[in-house]
Design a protein around this motif. Sequence first.
Motif, short mmCIF file in Angstrom:
data_model
loop_
_atom_site.label_atom_id
_atom_site.label_comp_id
_atom_site.label_asym_id
_atom_site.label_seq_id
_atom_site.Cartn_x
_atom_site.Cartn_y
_atom_site.Cartn_z
N ASN A 66 0.82 -1.22 0.00
CA ASN A 66 0.00 0.00 0.00
C ASN A 66 0.85 1.26 0.00
O ASN A 66 0.51 2.25 -0.66
N THR A 121 -2.62 -0.57 -9.55
CA THR A 121 -3.30 -1.73 -8.98
C THR A 121 -2.92 -3.00 -9.73
O THR A 121 -2.65 -4.04 -9.12
N ALA A 140 -6.68 -9.73 -2.35
CA ALA A 140 -7.85 -8.87 -2.09
C ALA A 140 -7.75 -8.24 -0.71
O ALA A 140 -8.07 -7.06 -0.53
N GLY A 144 -7.25 -4.30 -0.43
CA GLY A 144 -8.56 -3.77 -0.06
C GLY A 144 -9.57 -3.73 -1.19
O GLY A 144 -10.37 -2.80 -1.28
N LYS A 145 -9.52 -4.74 -2.08
CA LYS A 145 -10.51 -4.83 -3.16
C LYS A 145 -11.15 -6.21 -3.14
O LYS A 145 -10.68 -7.13 -2.46
N SER A 146 -12.25 -6.37 -3.88
CA SER A 146 -12.94 -7.65 -3.90
C SER A 146 -12.12 -8.69 -4.64
O SER A 146 -11.28 -8.35 -5.49
N GLU A 147 -12.36 -9.95 -4.34
CA GLU A 147 -11.63 -11.03 -5.03
C GLU A 147 -11.94 -11.04 -6.52
O GLU A 147 -11.07 -11.31 -7.35
N SER A 149 -12.63 -8.42 -8.38
CA SER A 149 -11.86 -7.33 -8.96
C SER A 149 -10.39 -7.72 -9.11
O SER A 149 -9.74 -7.40 -10.12
N VAL A 150 -9.86 -8.41 -8.11
CA VAL A 150 -8.46 -8.85 -8.15
C VAL A 150 -8.24 -9.83 -9.29
O VAL A 150 -7.25 -9.74 -10.02
N SER A 153 -8.11 -7.88 -12.52
CA SER A 153 -6.85 -7.15 -12.64
C SER A 153 -5.70 -8.10 -12.98
O SER A 153 -4.83 -7.78 -13.79
#
Length: 292
Positions: A66, A121, A140, A144-147, A149-150, A153
């Motif tokens: 982060n 990201t 994730a 700090g993102k949803s699985e 979304s990961v 990406s």
Amino acid sequence: MTDTDTRTDTDAFEQHRRLLFAAAYRMLGSVADAEDIVQDAWLSWNRTDRAAVEHPKAYLVRTVTNLSLNRLKSAQVVREAYVGPWLPEPLLTSPDIAEEAELADTVSMAVLVVLETLTPTERAVFMLREVFGYTYAEIAEVIGKSEVSVRQSAHRAREHVQARRPRFTAEPAEQREVAEKFREACTGGDLNAVLALLAPDVVSWSDGGGVVTAARRPLYGPDHVARWFLGVLAKPEVQGVEMRPAEINGVPGLLLVSGGVNAGALTFEAVDGRITALRLAINPEKLRGIQR
């Protein structure tokens, strides 16, 4: 906190220091920034109630990731105004890294340049997934993102990197031989020998950052590349500069040494004994990683 507790906390951080630097360097392509991030992570760790930290490694990797994401977002503005081609900061590596092909590849100049084209990201997800083998669920939690979304990406990043990374890479022994032949040809000022080592589609990038003399744009083709290199080496102010073999970013390359000080790093991509790409880093503000 007792002295024993302090030592234990320090030991936990030191145990993962190399991992934290490796993560930050792959995220940022900068030795100086990576070292700053590790120091910031230490300060954060020092302020944290460690009794509440169940998994120190996971906590520290999340902290470094982060911090790197924040640094990368601000670094993009700086790089847009950079004078000439921007290259990652070169890093001296152990010859042993070549035995770990995937590890060497992910720290290579060629791949770090490709990673520069990802979003922050995507770069974090790629690094955590492809380099360090984290699960999608773990990533994730880190960013700090949803699985879901990961996973998206990761898919975009993997496709992007695979499409742009070098399709063929020489074995370390071949790469070392090509580097040595290039060194001998340049040292001898032999234009024909340099030309014979360059592939027809060779490209050269040099990063001086506007601080030292370097080509402001990429050079294409054997004639342009060979004449530029030999022209630079023939300048009076460059007389006495040596080229020495070294392992740089996981592959055999050459250090430029002036007065006993490492003043630049040259890395190659080679196919079938001929050089397809050269990257010369000579901005003195970006050479901390070759002074180790």
